[in-house]
Design a protein around this motif. Structure first.
Motif, PDB file in Angstrom:
ATOM      1  N   ALA A 286      47.544  14.510 -37.028  1.00  0.00           N
ATOM      2  CA  ALA A 286      47.321  14.831 -38.447  1.00  0.00           C
ATOM      3  C   ALA A 286      45.831  14.824 -38.771  1.00  0.00           C
ATOM      4  O   ALA A 286      45.340  15.683 -39.513  1.00  0.00           O
ATOM      5  CB  ALA A 286      48.065  13.832 -39.333  1.00  0.00           C
ATOM      6  N   LEU A 287      45.086  13.863 -38.207  1.00  0.00           N
ATOM      7  CA  LEU A 287      43.649  13.797 -38.467  1.00  0.00           C
ATOM      8  C   LEU A 287      42.937  15.007 -37.868  1.00  0.00           C
ATOM      9  O   LEU A 287      42.042  15.593 -38.485  1.00  0.00           O
ATOM     10  CB  LEU A 287      43.080  12.496 -37.893  1.00  0.00           C
ATOM     11  N   GLY A 288      43.329  15.415 -36.646  1.00  0.00           N
ATOM     12  CA  GLY A 288      42.717  16.595 -36.041  1.00  0.00           C
ATOM     13  C   GLY A 288      43.021  17.857 -36.826  1.00  0.00           C
ATOM     14  O   GLY A 288      42.158  18.720 -37.019  1.00  0.00           O
ATOM     15  N   LEU A 289      44.254  17.974 -37.320  1.00  0.00           N
ATOM     16  CA  LEU A 289      44.616  19.139 -38.125  1.00  0.00           C
ATOM     17  C   LEU A 289      43.848  19.186 -39.437  1.00  0.00           C
ATOM     18  O   LEU A 289      43.597  20.260 -39.982  1.00  0.00           O
ATOM     19  CB  LEU A 289      46.124  19.112 -38.414  1.00  0.00           C
ATOM     20  N   THR A 290      43.484  18.023 -39.968  1.00  0.00           N
ATOM     21  CA  THR A 290      42.718  17.983 -41.214  1.00  0.00           C
ATOM     22  C   THR A 290      41.406  18.747 -41.058  1.00  0.00           C
ATOM     23  O   THR A 290      41.048  19.591 -41.899  1.00  0.00           O
ATOM     24  CB  THR A 290      42.438  16.522 -41.610  1.00  0.00           C
ATOM     25  N   SER A 291      40.652  18.468 -39.985  1.00  0.00           N
ATOM     26  CA  SER A 291      39.383  19.159 -39.761  1.00  0.00           C
ATOM     27  C   SER A 291      39.608  20.650 -39.527  1.00  0.00           C
ATOM     28  O   SER A 291      38.830  21.493 -40.001  1.00  0.00           O
ATOM     29  CB  SER A 291      38.659  18.537 -38.557  1.00  0.00           C
ATOM     30  N   ALA A 306      38.549  22.089 -49.319  1.00  0.00           N
ATOM     31  CA  ALA A 306      38.345  21.521 -47.978  1.00  0.00           C
ATOM     32  C   ALA A 306      37.835  20.090 -48.069  1.00  0.00           C
ATOM     33  O   ALA A 306      38.292  19.194 -47.334  1.00  0.00           O
ATOM     34  CB  ALA A 306      37.362  22.389 -47.193  1.00  0.00           C
ATOM     35  N   LEU A 307      36.874  19.832 -48.981  1.00  0.00           N
ATOM     36  CA  LEU A 307      36.320  18.491 -49.143  1.00  0.00           C
ATOM     37  C   LEU A 307      37.391  17.518 -49.605  1.00  0.00           C
ATOM     38  O   LEU A 307      37.504  16.392 -49.078  1.00  0.00           O
ATOM     39  CB  LEU A 307      35.163  18.531 -50.151  1.00  0.00           C
ATOM     40  N   ALA A 308      38.206  17.914 -50.572  1.00  0.00           N
ATOM     41  CA  ALA A 308      39.268  17.035 -51.075  1.00  0.00           C
ATOM     42  C   ALA A 308      40.258  16.702 -49.965  1.00  0.00           C
ATOM     43  O   ALA A 308      40.718  15.558 -49.847  1.00  0.00           O
ATOM     44  CB  ALA A 308      39.977  17.692 -52.255  1.00  0.00           C
ATOM     45  N   LEU A 309      40.578  17.681 -49.116  1.00  0.00           N
ATOM     46  CA  LEU A 309      41.523  17.457 -48.021  1.00  0.00           C
ATOM     47  C   LEU A 309      40.978  16.438 -47.019  1.00  0.00           C
ATOM     48  O   LEU A 309      41.678  15.510 -46.609  1.00  0.00           O
ATOM     49  CB  LEU A 309      41.824  18.785 -47.320  1.00  0.00           C
ATOM     50  N   ILE A 310      39.696  16.592 -46.614  1.00  0.00           N
ATOM     51  CA  ILE A 310      39.115  15.668 -45.632  1.00  0.00           C
ATOM     52  C   ILE A 310      39.063  14.248 -46.199  1.00  0.00           C
ATOM     53  O   ILE A 310      39.411  13.270 -45.516  1.00  0.00           O
ATOM     54  CB  ILE A 310      37.710  16.142 -45.213  1.00  0.00           C
ATOM     55  N   LEU A 311      38.648  14.113 -47.455  1.00  0.00           N
ATOM     56  CA  LEU A 311      38.560  12.780 -48.058  1.00  0.00           C
ATOM     57  C   LEU A 311      39.934  12.139 -48.159  1.00  0.00           C
ATOM     58  O   LEU A 311      40.100  10.933 -47.884  1.00  0.00           O
ATOM     59  CB  LEU A 311      37.910  12.881 -49.444  1.00  0.00           C
ATOM     60  N   ASP A 322      34.959   7.031 -31.795  1.00  0.00           N
ATOM     61  CA  ASP A 322      33.719   7.748 -32.123  1.00  0.00           C
ATOM     62  C   ASP A 322      33.951   9.249 -32.215  1.00  0.00           C
ATOM     63  O   ASP A 322      33.328   9.942 -33.029  1.00  0.00           O
ATOM     64  CB  ASP A 322      32.649   7.454 -31.057  1.00  0.00           C
ATOM     65  N   TYR A 323      34.846   9.779 -31.388  1.00  0.00           N
ATOM     66  CA  TYR A 323      35.085  11.226 -31.393  1.00  0.00           C
ATOM     67  C   TYR A 323      35.682  11.660 -32.731  1.00  0.00           C
ATOM     68  O   TYR A 323      35.220  12.635 -33.330  1.00  0.00           O
ATOM     69  CB  TYR A 323      36.030  11.588 -30.249  1.00  0.00           C
ATOM     70  N   THR A 324      36.712  10.951 -33.206  1.00  0.00           N
ATOM     71  CA  THR A 324      37.337  11.341 -34.477  1.00  0.00           C
ATOM     72  C   THR A 324      36.408  11.053 -35.650  1.00  0.00           C
ATOM     73  O   THR A 324      36.382  11.805 -36.631  1.00  0.00           O
ATOM     74  CB  THR A 324      38.668  10.611 -34.658  1.00  0.00           C
ATOM     75  N   ARG A 325      35.628   9.962 -35.564  1.00  0.00           N
ATOM     76  CA  ARG A 325      34.667   9.691 -36.641  1.00  0.00           C
ATOM     77  C   ARG A 325      33.597  10.791 -36.700  1.00  0.00           C
ATOM     78  O   ARG A 325      33.156  11.194 -37.788  1.00  0.00           O
ATOM     79  CB  ARG A 325      34.032   8.309 -36.429  1.00  0.00           C
ATOM     80  N   LEU A 326      33.179  11.276 -35.533  1.00  0.00           N
ATOM     81  CA  LEU A 326      32.210  12.381 -35.493  1.00  0.00           C
ATOM     82  C   LEU A 326      32.805  13.640 -36.114  1.00  0.00           C
ATOM     83  O   LEU A 326      32.135  14.336 -36.889  1.00  0.00           O
ATOM     84  CB  LEU A 326      31.801  12.647 -34.037  1.00  0.00           C
ATOM     85  N   ALA A 327      34.079  13.933 -35.803  1.00  0.00           N
ATOM     86  CA  ALA A 327      34.714  15.138 -36.349  1.00  0.00           C
ATOM     87  C   ALA A 327      34.791  15.071 -37.871  1.00  0.00           C
ATOM     88  O   ALA A 327      34.501  16.056 -38.565  1.00  0.00           O
ATOM     89  CB  ALA A 327      36.121  15.303 -35.757  1.00  0.00           C
ATOM     90  N   VAL A 328      35.149  13.894 -38.425  1.00  0.00           N
ATOM     91  CA  VAL A 328      35.237  13.749 -39.878  1.00  0.00           C
ATOM     92  C   VAL A 328      33.853  13.888 -40.508  1.00  0.00           C
ATOM     93  O   VAL A 328      33.670  14.549 -41.535  1.00  0.00           O
ATOM     94  CB  VAL A 328      35.879  12.397 -40.248  1.00  0.00           C
ATOM     95  N   GLY A 331      32.801  17.515 -40.608  1.00  0.00           N
ATOM     96  CA  GLY A 331      33.493  18.229 -41.669  1.00  0.00           C
ATOM     97  C   GLY A 331      32.906  17.935 -43.035  1.00  0.00           C
ATOM     98  O   GLY A 331      32.735  18.835 -43.872  1.00  0.00           O
ATOM     99  N   LEU A 332      32.553  16.656 -43.284  1.00  0.00           N
ATOM    100  CA  LEU A 332      31.972  16.287 -44.576  1.00  0.00           C
ATOM    101  C   LEU A 332      30.593  16.918 -44.762  1.00  0.00           C
ATOM    102  O   LEU A 332      30.244  17.355 -45.868  1.00  0.00           O
ATOM    103  CB  LEU A 332      31.894  14.766 -44.691  1.00  0.00           C
ATOM    104  N   VAL A 333      29.794  16.961 -43.684  1.00  0.00           N
ATOM    105  CA  VAL A 333      28.471  17.599 -43.781  1.00  0.00           C
ATOM    106  C   VAL A 333      28.633  19.064 -44.170  1.00  0.00           C
ATOM    107  O   VAL A 333      27.945  19.569 -45.078  1.00  0.00           O
ATOM    108  CB  VAL A 333      27.706  17.465 -42.449  1.00  0.00           C
ATOM    109  N   SER A 334      29.570  19.773 -43.500  1.00  0.00           N
ATOM    110  CA  SER A 334      29.769  21.194 -43.800  1.00  0.00           C
ATOM    111  C   SER A 334      30.206  21.395 -45.249  1.00  0.00           C
ATOM    112  O   SER A 334      29.718  22.287 -45.940  1.00  0.00           O
ATOM    113  CB  SER A 334      30.821  21.785 -42.852  1.00  0.00           C
TER     114      SER A 334
END
Length: 771
Positions: A286-291, A306-311, A322-328, A331-334
């Motif tokens: 689910a977390l991977g699909l979010t990004s 997109a921002l509301a979904l990631i948050l 670290d990998y999933t934290r990097l992906a999140v 996404g937030l930076v973008s």
């Protein structure tokens, strides 16, 4: 799309492995449990234990395994050895190897069972051994030749014993290995063989092979076939009600639509995949699909969504490494860059930089490529041109290794903007030319894919029109046939009806004469019966009046009984509080710390029983206790009693279960003893920590009580069976009283676990909350 998450890049190459043993339906599981309870200690019980443990392992294939599985397997191993049942020893060892397939000891267990199968010349069990041996190896490129050899051995042996379903299942895994090895054409051949065997055996659950066939067609560029097979996999999973891997099949359909850039379809199927993953508690997926969904929304120019979904999802499913934290963070930076919130984008960009040295990231060129690109884009937006150039050049170099053309084109465009801002015109022109060259090649490829997508849409519409036309023709033919049949039947029916009317007319004349005579006789009989009915009605009215009076008296007695029971519980509670007060008074006159501590512990035990009777007195349903409220009050009281509110944090995970007093009393005392021990010994000042108390439903009428702390742990050499401390003696005695299974572990503190069965003890629970 500018670039895709590694999740989809992996999905495009292979599909998720399915459990070797298919998951049983709830009816089959209930039947298996019933047979286990009634089975004698013989070879049949070994088979039932192995089947039950394999089903649990498959059911928790992607989740943490419950301890129940290992217990069942150990019982099967011990019983097989006692009975000298060689086949049972092999099967129970395979079950243990299947459970521990990713642990270091799992491979040794499988090898031992495989050798025993070969000694017994049992080809079917030998085939299972080769497959399970393959399962103990990771799916890495270096190990693929070895895994392929094991799978080919399994295919040969299953074919020799004519087990078509198992042969087809192993062929599917063999095709997966060939696809990972970069041989999609060979993988497709094996998958077609697998599907043919499934159809020949009448096996309906073909969705896993269909999904992998879709991945293979995607890799070969057969996008039309890939879409058809991906949709067929979804339909097969729904038709057989096997929804364990449904999220993967939805993701496959979305990935194929990705090739045609049909974003509405992409979002539709990725959201279906998200719902399926959440329903099955696949939080990582689910977390991977979010990004992934967020990137599609950004491409659709919907950054706020997109921002509301990631948050929302990162809060619901916190990143776990670290990998999933990097992906999140990426996404937030973008999202923040697109919404022009540059301060927040810079803050999360620093988080991205901090993850670049992580061991999970530093060797992954594809991940580094995306991270460098994100940092470079953020630095460009905030006018840090020198830093932007450094990271964008790193991203471009990494992109040449992983061959992500779309993101390389985007990198060249950003470098062009950096060079233009710094007045470096030759470099800017060179980067812009490269951007155009890559973008033009992508555009040409995208056009061809869109044409293929339009062709698929046209073929689908044409097929639907043909089906509709054939359906109409069939309806017209059926209507004509029915009309002719109706005319013929109407003529025949009219003739038959005329004969029946004439016969009925004569018959009615004769019956009327006979009925007149019978009516006269029945009239006299009815008069006599009416008199008898009147007499019985009067008697019945008298009996009903007496019954109503008895019911009113019984109702009054029941109300009086409930009042008396509440009064008894109230008085018992008061008496226990008096005892508690006497103990407190006694402790004030003692000077020995050990005596004072003993008095306080006794006072706590009395208070636990007093709380129970207070619950019974206040409850509407006398005789049952809500364990969630009862456990919460016990823990709160003990924390306050030991004055540990500041140093010990409590975490309560108590299901709203209602238990009879015979179970609630020992469970309350066990919670008291375990929490008291933790508060006394686990957190010596100034140490702080967390105390967790949980009561969960593992299966119907099977529950587990856990008390866990992250304190200093038990002393070295602690043995539960030899422990003679009062607290442990009480806990062990009460556990035996309710026929529970007690276990104590010392990993990162102390965990006391108690499993107990309530089949012989009434239990009432909120079904939705417990589930």
């Amino acid at each position: 799309m500018k670039y895709l998450l590694a999740l989809l890049l992996l999905l495009a190459l292979t599909s998720q492995a399915e459990p070797y043993y298919p998951i049983l339906s709830q009816t089959e599981v209930d039947s298996l449990r019933s047979k286990l309870r009634r089975s004698a200690p013989d070879t049949n019980r070994v088979k039932l234990l192995v089947a039950f443990s394999n089903d649990l392992t498959s059911r928790y294939y992607y989740m943490q395994k419950p301890d129940t599985i290992a217990v069942c397997i150990r019982q099967a191993q011990a019983l097989s050895k006692a009975l000298h049942y060689v086949a049972g020893q092999i099967d129970s060892d395979y079950a243990l190897g299947y459970l521990l397939r990713k642990d270091p000891g799992g491979r040794e267990v499988v090898l031992q069972a495989l050798a025993r199968s070969q000694q017994q010349h049992n080809r079917r069990r030998e085939a299972i051994g080769w497959y399970l041996l393959c399962e103990t190896y990771e799916k890495s490129m270096a190990l693929h030749p070895q895994r392929i050899r094991y799978l080919e051995q399994a295919v040969r042996l299953f074919g020799a014993v004519h087990d078509q379903v198992q042969e087809a299942r192993v062929l599917r895994e063999l095709a997966d290995a060939y696809l990972m090895q970069g041989k999609p054409a060979r993988a497709r051949q094996e998958l077609l063989r697998s599907l043919a065997l499934y159809r020949a055996a009448g096996y309906r659950k073909q969705h896993s092979s269909l999904d992998l066939l879709a991945a293979t067609d995607d890799a070969l560029g057969n996008y039309k076939d890939a879409l058809q097979h991906a949709l067929a996999a979804v339909a097969s999973a729904k038709r057989s009600q096997d929804t364990l891997m449904l999220c993967t099949y939805y993701m496959r359909v979305g990935a194929v639509y990705q090739q045609f850039d049909q974003r509405e379809k992409i979002l539709q199927y990725y959201r279906l995949a998200m719902r399926s993953a959440e329903a099955n508690h696949y939080t990582q997926t689910a977390l991977g699909l979010t990004s992934t969904i967020a990137r599609v929304l950004l491409a659709e120019n919907r950054p706020q969504e997109a921002l509301a979904l990631i948050l929302e999802k990162s809060k619901a499913y916190p990143p776990y490494d670290d990998y999933t934290r990097l992906a999140v963070a990426q996404g937030l930076v973008s999202c923040y860059l697109r919404t022009k919130q540059y301060a927040l984008a810079t803050a999360h960009c620093k988080q991205v930089e901090s993850f670049l040295k992580s061991k999970n990231v530093v060797d992954n060129t594809r991940v580094l490529h995306g991270a460098y690109l994100t940092i470079g884009a953020c630095c460009l937006a905030t006018k840090q041109y020198a830093k932007a150039r450094t990271y964008l050049l790193k991203s471009l170099a990494a992109g040449q290794i992983v061959l992500t053309r779309s993101s390389m084109a985007h990198t060249c465009l950003l470098l062009y903007k950096v060079d233009s801002a710094q007045g470096n015109l030759p470099s800017a022109i060179a980067h812009y030319k490269r951007y155009k060259a890559i973008n033009d090649s992508i555009f040409s490829e995208k056009n061809s894919k869109q044409m293929a997508g339009l062709q698929i849409q046209f073929d689908t519409e044409k097929r639907e029109q043909s089906i509709a036309l054939l359906t109409k023709q069939n309806l017209v033919q059926q209507l004509t046939i029915r009309q002719r049949e109706f005319q013929r039947n109407a003529v025949l029916g009219g003739a038959v009806l005329l004969v029946l009317v004439l016969g009925l007319g004569y018959n009615r004349y004769r019956l009327k004469q006979r009925s007149t005579r019978l009516l006269e006789q029945k009239q006299h009989a009815l008069e006599a019966q009416q008199a008898e009915i009147n007499r019985k009605n009067k008697a019945l009215e008298q009996v009903l009046g007496e019954k109503d009076q008895l019911l009113e008296e019984r109702q009054g007695l029941l109300v009086e009984k409930d009042w008396m029971l509440k009064e008894i519980h109230h008085r018992v509670k008061n008496n226990l509080q008096v005892v508690s007060s006497l103990l407190a008074t006694q402790s004030r006159h003692l000077h020995d710390p050990q005596a004072v501590a003993a008095i306080r512990e006794s006072q706590n035990r009395v208070q636990v029983m007093a709380l129970l009777h207070q619950k019974l007195y206040q409850a509407d349903n006398i005789g049952r206790v809500n364990m969630a409220d009862y456990g919460r009050e016990i823990v709160t009281y003990l924390i306050q009693s030991f004055d540990r509110q500041q140093s010990v944090q409590t975490k309560l995970e108590l299901a709203p279960i209602e238990l009879e007093t015979t179970l609630a009393t020992p469970l309350g005392l066990i919670i008291n003893e375990a929490v008291t021990n933790a508060l006394k010994h686990a957190f010596p000042p100034p140490r702080r920590g967390t105390l967790t108390v949980g009561l969960l439903c593992l299966a119907p009428q099977l529950y587990q009580l856990t008390i866990t702390d992250d304190g200093v742990g038990l002393p070295p050499g602690f043995d539960l069976k030899r422990s003679r401390t009062l607290g442990m003696v009480i806990i062990k005695g009460l556990s035996r009283q309710i026929d529970g299974q007690l276990a104590v572990s010392t990993a990162d503190g102390v965990c006391i676990s108690l499993q107990f069965d309530t089949r012989k003890k009434p239990v009432y629970a909120d079904a939705e909350a417990v589930a």
